[in-house]
Design a protein around this motif. Structure first.
Motif, PDB file in Angstrom:
ATOM      1  N   LEU A   3      -0.901  -7.037  -3.535  1.00  0.00           N
ATOM      2  CA  LEU A   3      -2.030  -8.209  -2.443  1.00  0.00           C
ATOM      3  C   LEU A   3      -2.359  -8.535  -3.985  1.00  0.00           C
ATOM      4  O   LEU A   3      -3.149  -7.131  -4.705  1.00  0.00           O
ATOM      5  CB  LEU A   3      -3.112  -7.173  -1.137  1.00  0.00           C
ATOM      6  CG  LEU A   3      -2.131  -7.456  -0.119  1.00  0.00           C
ATOM      7  CD1 LEU A   3      -2.565  -6.317   0.501  1.00  0.00           C
ATOM      8  CD2 LEU A   3      -1.151  -8.998   0.031  1.00  0.00           C
ATOM      9  N   GLU A   6      -5.552  -5.493  -4.424  1.00  0.00           N
ATOM     10  CA  GLU A   6      -5.135  -4.555  -5.446  1.00  0.00           C
ATOM     11  C   GLU A   6      -4.183  -4.650  -6.905  1.00  0.00           C
ATOM     12  O   GLU A   6      -3.732  -3.491  -7.701  1.00  0.00           O
ATOM     13  CB  GLU A   6      -3.231  -4.574  -4.228  1.00  0.00           C
ATOM     14  CG  GLU A   6      -3.814  -3.770  -2.778  1.00  0.00           C
ATOM     15  CD  GLU A   6      -2.544  -3.348  -2.139  1.00  0.00           C
ATOM     16  OE1 GLU A   6      -2.276  -2.704  -1.209  1.00  0.00           O
ATOM     17  OE2 GLU A   6      -1.350  -4.544  -2.223  1.00  0.00           O
ATOM     18  N   GLN A  59      -5.070  -8.936   5.674  1.00  0.00           N
ATOM     19  CA  GLN A  59      -3.526  -8.990   4.104  1.00  0.00           C
ATOM     20  C   GLN A  59      -3.257  -8.029   4.661  1.00  0.00           C
ATOM     21  O   GLN A  59      -1.869  -7.603   4.476  1.00  0.00           O
ATOM     22  CB  GLN A  59      -4.216  -9.078   3.816  1.00  0.00           C
ATOM     23  CG  GLN A  59      -4.759 -11.238   3.347  1.00  0.00           C
ATOM     24  CD  GLN A  59      -5.251 -10.932   2.245  1.00  0.00           C
ATOM     25  OE1 GLN A  59      -6.052 -10.257   1.242  1.00  0.00           O
ATOM     26  NE2 GLN A  59      -4.226 -11.488   1.231  1.00  0.00           N
ATOM     27  N   LEU A  60      -3.743  -7.088   4.449  1.00  0.00           N
ATOM     28  CA  LEU A  60      -2.871  -5.618   5.259  1.00  0.00           C
ATOM     29  C   LEU A  60      -2.592  -5.280   6.125  1.00  0.00           C
ATOM     30  O   LEU A  60      -1.229  -3.988   6.158  1.00  0.00           O
ATOM     31  CB  LEU A  60      -3.849  -3.790   4.489  1.00  0.00           C
ATOM     32  CG  LEU A  60      -4.620  -3.714   3.357  1.00  0.00           C
ATOM     33  CD1 LEU A  60      -5.497  -2.599   3.611  1.00  0.00           C
ATOM     34  CD2 LEU A  60      -3.433  -3.470   1.764  1.00  0.00           C
ATOM     35  N   HIS A  63       1.506  -6.319   5.759  1.00  0.00           N
ATOM     36  CA  HIS A  63       1.977  -6.213   5.229  1.00  0.00           C
ATOM     37  C   HIS A  63       3.064  -5.448   4.707  1.00  0.00           C
ATOM     38  O   HIS A  63       3.263  -4.952   5.760  1.00  0.00           O
ATOM     39  CB  HIS A  63       1.666  -5.154   4.012  1.00  0.00           C
ATOM     40  CG  HIS A  63       1.705  -4.495   2.588  1.00  0.00           C
ATOM     41  ND1 HIS A  63       2.959  -4.131   1.748  1.00  0.00           N
ATOM     42  CD2 HIS A  63       1.459  -4.663   1.268  1.00  0.00           C
ATOM     43  CE1 HIS A  63       3.415  -3.718   0.855  1.00  0.00           C
ATOM     44  NE2 HIS A  63       2.108  -4.106   0.755  1.00  0.00           N
ATOM     45  N   ARG A  66       4.378  -2.431   5.799  1.00  0.00           N
ATOM     46  CA  ARG A  66       4.003  -1.404   6.761  1.00  0.00           C
ATOM     47  C   ARG A  66       4.550  -1.199   8.162  1.00  0.00           C
ATOM     48  O   ARG A  66       5.853  -1.891   8.842  1.00  0.00           O
ATOM     49  CB  ARG A  66       2.727  -2.577   6.973  1.00  0.00           C
ATOM     50  CG  ARG A  66       1.616  -1.327   8.627  1.00  0.00           C
ATOM     51  CD  ARG A  66       0.279  -2.613   8.972  1.00  0.00           C
ATOM     52  NE  ARG A  66      -0.781  -1.621   9.331  1.00  0.00           N
ATOM     53  CZ  ARG A  66      -1.443  -0.610   8.789  1.00  0.00           C
ATOM     54  NH1 ARG A  66      -1.841  -1.155   7.591  1.00  0.00           N
ATOM     55  NH2 ARG A  66      -2.283  -0.290  10.057  1.00  0.00           N
ATOM     56  N   HIS A 270       1.453   1.762   4.870  1.00  0.00           N
ATOM     57  CA  HIS A 270       2.324   1.491   4.028  1.00  0.00           C
ATOM     58  C   HIS A 270       2.671   2.273   2.354  1.00  0.00           C
ATOM     59  O   HIS A 270       3.735   2.859   1.986  1.00  0.00           O
ATOM     60  CB  HIS A 270       2.809   0.102   3.615  1.00  0.00           C
ATOM     61  CG  HIS A 270       2.011  -0.578   2.477  1.00  0.00           C
ATOM     62  ND1 HIS A 270       0.593  -0.834   3.071  1.00  0.00           N
ATOM     63  CD2 HIS A 270       1.382  -0.750   1.092  1.00  0.00           C
ATOM     64  CE1 HIS A 270      -0.302  -1.004   2.163  1.00  0.00           C
ATOM     65  NE2 HIS A 270       0.794  -1.100   0.679  1.00  0.00           N
TER      66      HIS A 270
END
Length: 315
Positions: A3, A6, A59-60, A63, A66, A270
């Protein structure tokens, strides 16, 4: 998948890996530099994940690495027997469920299931359940009630399937029926949003004595993209929509719409799925022990009172 927010972390981690490799190849002591860089990475991670925007948490929650429902079940359950079908139409692969044993205690484990690749996503219908999925879930809940087993639901869906055939088979009625019946279940019910919790698709298995959210999950009547499309006729304002919707775990807890937040490992679920599963297992066992102290009627009354008080404003 990396992302945008990140990328600075990834760059430092790459630099750290290069430094360690160089030390091995040249036999040079760079332990102090390695230690300093490791500390810098930890601090950057803490600062980054502590100050995520609402859209970044969305967004997380999506993932691709995840953990999904079956990932958690396979990790925390010593035994699991999946049960299939709603006994009316079909077996909806977007919802899985069955009896599982956790630390010697039996549970009915039910949840949305997404797929890792294109073939799996099509097989699981992207985690979007049809009416038969919600009817299967209710059948399993009644089975759990019959045998006196606590129910755990794991919610992770972009919404109930919006297709014409789903509406023809009674999508709205199936979800509404689940809402009514879940209020009256005599066994403990714990609902946990593990990723996306969108609209009635989430609420269809979301009525419980305890409703918990993972730290980087979201829960809302509509997704940021669809909200943006309705208000601005484009997806380009999804970040603003996410802020306006106040859909994160912290927002939901502040508004008394959920009962607790389950923390995630640094970097998200994740980043360390095994650790995340153990945290989730601990939360399940703790809340189950609390709910077992109450009588069935006390649980039902508290469940009804909790949801009835939502949205009520006294002036």
């Amino acid at each position: 998948m990396l992302l945008d927010f990140e990328k600075p972390i990834f760059e430092l981690e790459s630099k750290l890996a290069d430094m360690k490799q160089l030390a091995q190849e040249s036999n040079v002591d760079v332990s102090e530099a390695v230690k300093a860089l490791e500390e810098k990475i930890i601090k950057l991670k803490e600062d980054t994940y502590r100050n995520l925007t609402r859209w970044q948490r969305v967004q997380l929650s999506r993932h691709p690495d995840r953990p999904y429902t079956l990932d958690y079940i396979q990790t925390i359950a010593d035994k699991f027997i999946e049960l299939h079908g709603d006994r009316q139409v079909a077996d909806d692969k977007a919802i899985v469920g069955g009896f599982g044993e956790i630390d010697g205690q039996s549970f009915m484990l039910i949840g949305h299931q997404k797929g890792r690749n294109t073939k799996q996503r099509q097989y699981r219908n992207f985690g979007m359940a049809n009416p038969e999925g919600y009817r299967k879930a209710l059948r399993l809940m009644r089975l759990a009630e019959k045998f006196g087993k606590p129910i755990i639901t794991l919610i992770d869906t972009p919404g109930a399937f919006p297709g014409l055939e789903a509406e023809e088979r009674g999508q709205g009625e199936a979800i509404a029926h689940n809402l009514r019946e879940m209020f009256m279940l005599k066994v403990p019910v714990i609902c946990i949003i593990i990723g996306e919790g969108a609209s009635g698709g989430a609420l269809g298995i979301g009525i419980g004595d305890r409703v918990l959210m993972l730290e980087n999950s979201w829960y809302s009547v509509i997704s940021p993209e669809n909200c943006s499309t309705i208000l601005w006729r484009t997806w380009n304002f999804k970040e603003q929509a996410a802020e306006a919707l106040k859909l994160t775990a912290t927002d939901m807890l502040e508004n008394k719409l959920v009962d607790g937040i389950v923390p995630e490992p640094l970097g998200g679920a994740h980043a360390d799925p095994i650790a995340m599963a153990q945290i989730l297992k601990k939360a399940i066992l703790e809340h189950t022990a609390e709910l077992n102290k109450l009588s069935p009627q006390e649980r039902i009354n508290e469940r009804i009172d909790k949801f009835s008080s939502m949205g009520v404003v006294l002036e």
